[in-house]
Design an enzyme around this catalytic site. Structure first.
Site, PDB file in Angstrom:
ATOM      1  N   ASP A 223       0.853  -1.206   0.000  1.00  0.00           N
ATOM      2  CA  ASP A 223       0.000   0.000   0.000  1.00  0.00           C
ATOM      3  C   ASP A 223       0.887   1.254   0.000  1.00  0.00           C
ATOM      4  O   ASP A 223       0.632   2.209  -0.747  1.00  0.00           O
ATOM      5  CB  ASP A 223      -0.917  -0.023   1.236  1.00  0.00           C
ATOM      6  CG  ASP A 223      -1.777   1.220   1.323  1.00  0.00           C
ATOM      7  OD1 ASP A 223      -2.800   1.286   0.617  1.00  0.00           O
ATOM      8  OD2 ASP A 223      -1.422   2.139   2.097  1.00  0.00           O
ATOM      9  N   LYS A 227       1.319   4.218  -2.969  1.00  0.00           N
ATOM     10  CA  LYS A 227       1.159   5.653  -2.722  1.00  0.00           C
ATOM     11  C   LYS A 227       2.394   6.445  -3.153  1.00  0.00           C
ATOM     12  O   LYS A 227       2.266   7.549  -3.708  1.00  0.00           O
ATOM     13  CB  LYS A 227       0.839   5.878  -1.243  1.00  0.00           C
ATOM     14  CG  LYS A 227      -0.584   5.419  -0.913  1.00  0.00           C
ATOM     15  CD  LYS A 227      -0.842   5.361   0.571  1.00  0.00           C
ATOM     16  CE  LYS A 227      -2.293   4.986   0.846  1.00  0.00           C
ATOM     17  NZ  LYS A 227      -2.530   4.649   2.253  1.00  0.00           N
TER      18      LYS A 227
END
Ligand SMILES: NC(=O)c1ccc[n+]([C@@H]2O[C@H](COP(=O)([O-])OP(=O)(O)OC[C@H]3O[C@@H](n4cnc5c(N)ncnc54)[C@H](OP(=O)(O)O)[C@@H]3O)[C@@H](O)[C@H]2O)c1
Length: 347
Positions: A223, A227
């Site tokens: 994750d 980003k």
């Protein structure tokens, strides 16, 4: 006044928060910003709810709570209607994409984005997956069709991290970015500093509802990698994909390491970073001991932050305490308002 006919793919935590936000603030947004949204189709795994005149959002929330699926919407339920077929089934100008993230394939969101852009619909997404694998392709497609693709909700959602870069850094060069962009791992590391073992920290994060049932995406660093890719591609002109990022999660971090870092005046954070190197951008995610005076070192519990190192403005930090679906919904609303304002200005 601009009125968008919107399709929403996904009616989970964020999708329902979007509905609640528009119910509570939609009228104020129309009055203050001249942008109105009429949801004509909302889909989840059960199928879709459709009403070209605009769905009743409260009724939709009630139906979802009662039956588990939007396809039971009275009069407008379409069991099994999904994906590109659902998007093509209604006249609409805007897609809000909040289906589950896959950082490896981007699906099902990638197909939704392509279908909407090909139909010259604006797109607002909180789903990172499609942007990780196909950022340049999707931006090109949006440009060719004369529509916007916005994604403020994908990175440290309640903060204006991407908006800052889009609207406030003109003329400045972002030389590097450091971020603690994942609330779940930051929470787990904070608990581990207090003596929790990793597994207990993960369980505690699940108990307070911030970790997924399968926490691998957060714990293994994917994750955070997604980003930093989105940040690098947006703010630093990159074309990074998942394989370009060195990724190490917190799976091997021990309580002893955290205690030792503290003793040395450091805080161990899952740091995502990107910097310019001789062979282009270099991005990495790794547990990193930061000196306590580092701006990201004081982010504890569910806090998230992005630190832009710029040439003209020095260091700019955007941070927030906590991560919640409503913050992501607000980021999406912000995107819709910006699209409405900018396109009105053009016409
Ligand atoms: N949660 C957050 O705070 C947060 C923050 C930033 C970004 N995001 C991103 O926002 C997205 C949504 O997150 P969430 O927490 O709302 O997830 P979620 O609660 O799991 O909801 C996902 C929704 O997508 C639906 N769905 C699954 N497959 C679909 C398909 N093929 N077509 C249409 N809908 C489909 C699900 O249907 P069912 O309801 O029938 O299962 C569910 O309604 C994710 O991409 C996530 O990474 C979330």
């Amino acid at each position: 006044m601009v009125t968008y006919r919107a399709v929403r793919m996904g009616f989970g935590n964020v999708g329902r928060a979007v509905a609640t936000l528009f119910l509570q603030r939609g009228t104020a947004v129309e009055r203050d910003h001249g942008v109105a949204v009429r949801f004509v189709l909302v889909a989840d795994r059960s199928g879709a709810a459709v009403d070209p005149a605009g769905l009743d959002l409260q009724r939709l929330l009630d139906v979802k709570a009662r039956t588990g699926g939007v396809a039971a919407y009275p009069g407008g339920g379409r069991p099994g209607l999904s994906g590109a077929a659902a998007i093509a089934s209604v006249a609409a100008d805007l897609l809000l994409e909040v289906s589950p993230t896959s950082v490896r394939t981007g699906e099902p969101g990638l197909a939704h984005l392509r279908a909407a852009l090909n139909r010259a619909m604006h797109v607002v997404t909180a789903n990172k997956g499609p942007l990780v694998g196909a950022y340049r392709d999707l931006m090109r497609l949006a440009h060719e069709r004369g529509v916007e693709l916005r994604y403020a909700g994908t990175v440290a959602a309640p903060t204006p991290a991407l908006d800052l870069a889009r609207y406030a850094l003109h003329g400045a060069v972002v030389e590097s970015i450091e971020a603690v962009p994942n609330a779940t791992t930051n929470y787990i590391l904070t608990l581990m500093e207090a003596g929790y073992a990793l597994e207990d920290g993960i369980r505690a994060a699940q108990d307070v509802g911030i970790a997924e049932t399968d926490p691998a995406l957060d714990v293994e660093g994917w994750d955070s990698a997604a980003k930093i890719i989105i940040l690098a591609n947006t703010v630093m002109g990159g074309d990074l994909r998942l394989d370009d990022v060195d990724v190490e999660g917190i799976g091997a971090v021990t309580t002893a390491q955290l205690t030792q870092a503290r003793r040395q005046g450091r805080a161990l954070k899952l740091l995502a970073s990107v910097r310019r190197g001789p062979r282009g951008l270099h991005a990495a995610v790794a547990p990193t001991p930061l000196p306590v005076e580092h701006p990201l070192a004081r982010l504890r519990n569910t806090a998230m932050g992005v630190l832009f190192h710029t040439d003209l403005l020095g260091d700019l930090l955007v941070s927030v305490e906590g991560d919640a679906p409503l913050g992501t919904a607000q980021a999406m609303l912000r995107d819709v308002v910006q699209i409405g304002r900018e396109h009105r200005a053009l016409s």
